[in-house]
Write an enzyme that holds these catalytic residues in place. Structure first.
Site, PDB file in Angstrom:
ATOM      1  N   HIS A 113       4.958  13.483 -84.624  1.00  0.00           N
ATOM      2  CA  HIS A 113       4.864  12.715 -85.865  1.00  0.00           C
ATOM      3  C   HIS A 113       3.465  12.120 -85.971  1.00  0.00           C
ATOM      4  O   HIS A 113       2.791  11.911 -84.954  1.00  0.00           O
ATOM      5  CB  HIS A 113       5.900  11.596 -85.890  1.00  0.00           C
ATOM      6  CG  HIS A 113       7.300  12.065 -86.057  1.00  0.00           C
ATOM      7  ND1 HIS A 113       8.341  11.213 -86.338  1.00  0.00           N
ATOM      8  CD2 HIS A 113       7.852  13.309 -85.986  1.00  0.00           C
ATOM      9  CE1 HIS A 113       9.457  11.892 -86.439  1.00  0.00           C
ATOM     10  NE2 HIS A 113       9.186  13.169 -86.216  1.00  0.00           N
TER      11      HIS A 113
ATOM     12  N   GLU B 219       2.451   9.113 -86.482  1.00  0.00           N
ATOM     13  CA  GLU B 219       2.274   7.884 -85.715  1.00  0.00           C
ATOM     14  C   GLU B 219       2.066   8.177 -84.234  1.00  0.00           C
ATOM     15  O   GLU B 219       1.226   7.547 -83.575  1.00  0.00           O
ATOM     16  CB  GLU B 219       3.498   6.968 -85.878  1.00  0.00           C
ATOM     17  CG  GLU B 219       3.764   6.550 -87.305  1.00  0.00           C
ATOM     18  CD  GLU B 219       4.752   7.458 -88.039  1.00  0.00           C
ATOM     19  OE1 GLU B 219       5.447   6.960 -88.933  1.00  0.00           O
ATOM     20  OE2 GLU B 219       4.817   8.664 -87.720  1.00  0.00           O
TER      21      GLU B 219
ATOM     22  N   CYS C 110       9.992   6.112 -88.181  1.00  0.00           N
ATOM     23  CA  CYS C 110      11.347   6.450 -87.743  1.00  0.00           C
ATOM     24  C   CYS C 110      11.646   5.684 -86.443  1.00  0.00           C
ATOM     25  O   CYS C 110      10.756   5.047 -85.872  1.00  0.00           O
ATOM     26  CB  CYS C 110      11.452   7.956 -87.514  1.00  0.00           C
ATOM     27  SG  CYS C 110      10.584   8.518 -86.016  1.00  0.00           S
TER      28      CYS C 110
ATOM     29  N   CYS D  14       9.195   6.583 -83.497  1.00  0.00           N
ATOM     30  CA  CYS D  14       7.846   6.042 -83.669  1.00  0.00           C
ATOM     31  C   CYS D  14       7.842   4.522 -83.571  1.00  0.00           C
ATOM     32  O   CYS D  14       6.938   3.939 -82.972  1.00  0.00           O
ATOM     33  CB  CYS D  14       7.260   6.509 -84.990  1.00  0.00           C
ATOM     34  SG  CYS D  14       6.971   8.306 -85.022  1.00  0.00           S
TER      35      CYS D  14
END
Length: 179
Positions: free
Chosen positions: A78, A80, A108, A111
């Protein structure tokens, strides 16, 4: 400056100073979010869900990331996570105590957990994620009393632009699936 006038039309020096600081913060938040949006654009160009993130420490970007799940074949890639990894390498420490993250989408649970583990000072995000957001939308992971770290959070920075990029991506995906 709107909202600073007292009944007599006067503003105290400290109120004026605090308002200028708040305005500077809002302006710099938008500038850093622009950088995160540039990362999201890179994800879009790669065919990934357009989410971008940057980590800023002492006024400098030390980590950048965009969604790379498909490119890397990695469910943890992801935006992040990519930005955190780059920042930790750049600073030589996985603890990012003086750093802030700017992400185009509410993180999410994975993260958000990584943000807590990295001990970020502040998170600024753009659009809410009503399906997987782990700040306040679905599962509030950040700033839980039982956790050993809390951080400042500011949502909604350039939210319209962040959301529009995501919505356009998913509209395009649905149109491709129909046609």
């Amino acid at each position: 400056m709107r909202g600073l006038l007292r009944a007599g039309g006067q503003t105290t020096r400290s109120e004026g100073y605090n308002a200028v600081l708040a305005m500077k913060s809002a302006t710099s938040d938008e500038l850093w979010m622009e950088e995160a949006l540039r990362q999201a654009q890179r994800a879009l160009e790669a065919g990934e869900v357009p989410v971008g993130a940057v980590v800023v420490c002492e006024g400098k970007i030390v980590g950048r990331g965009f969604n790379r799940n498909l490119l890397d074949g990695d469910p943890t890639a992801h935006a992040e996570m990519m930005a955190l990894r780059q920042a930790a390498q750049a600073l030589g420490n996985y603890r990012l105590l003086q750093c802030e993250m700017y992400a185009t989408l509410e993180p999410c649970p994975m993260c958000a957990g990584a943000l807590v583990h990295a001990r970020l000072r502040r998170l600024v995000y753009g659009a809410d994620d009503p399906k997987a957001g782990a700040v306040h939308s679905v599962l509030p992971v950040l700033n839980q009393p039982a956790l050993n770290h809390s951080m400042q959070v500011q949502g909604g920075v350039l939210a319209g632009r962040c959301a529009e990029m995501l919505q356009a991506f998913f509209r395009s995906r649905r149109a491709e699936q129909k046609g």
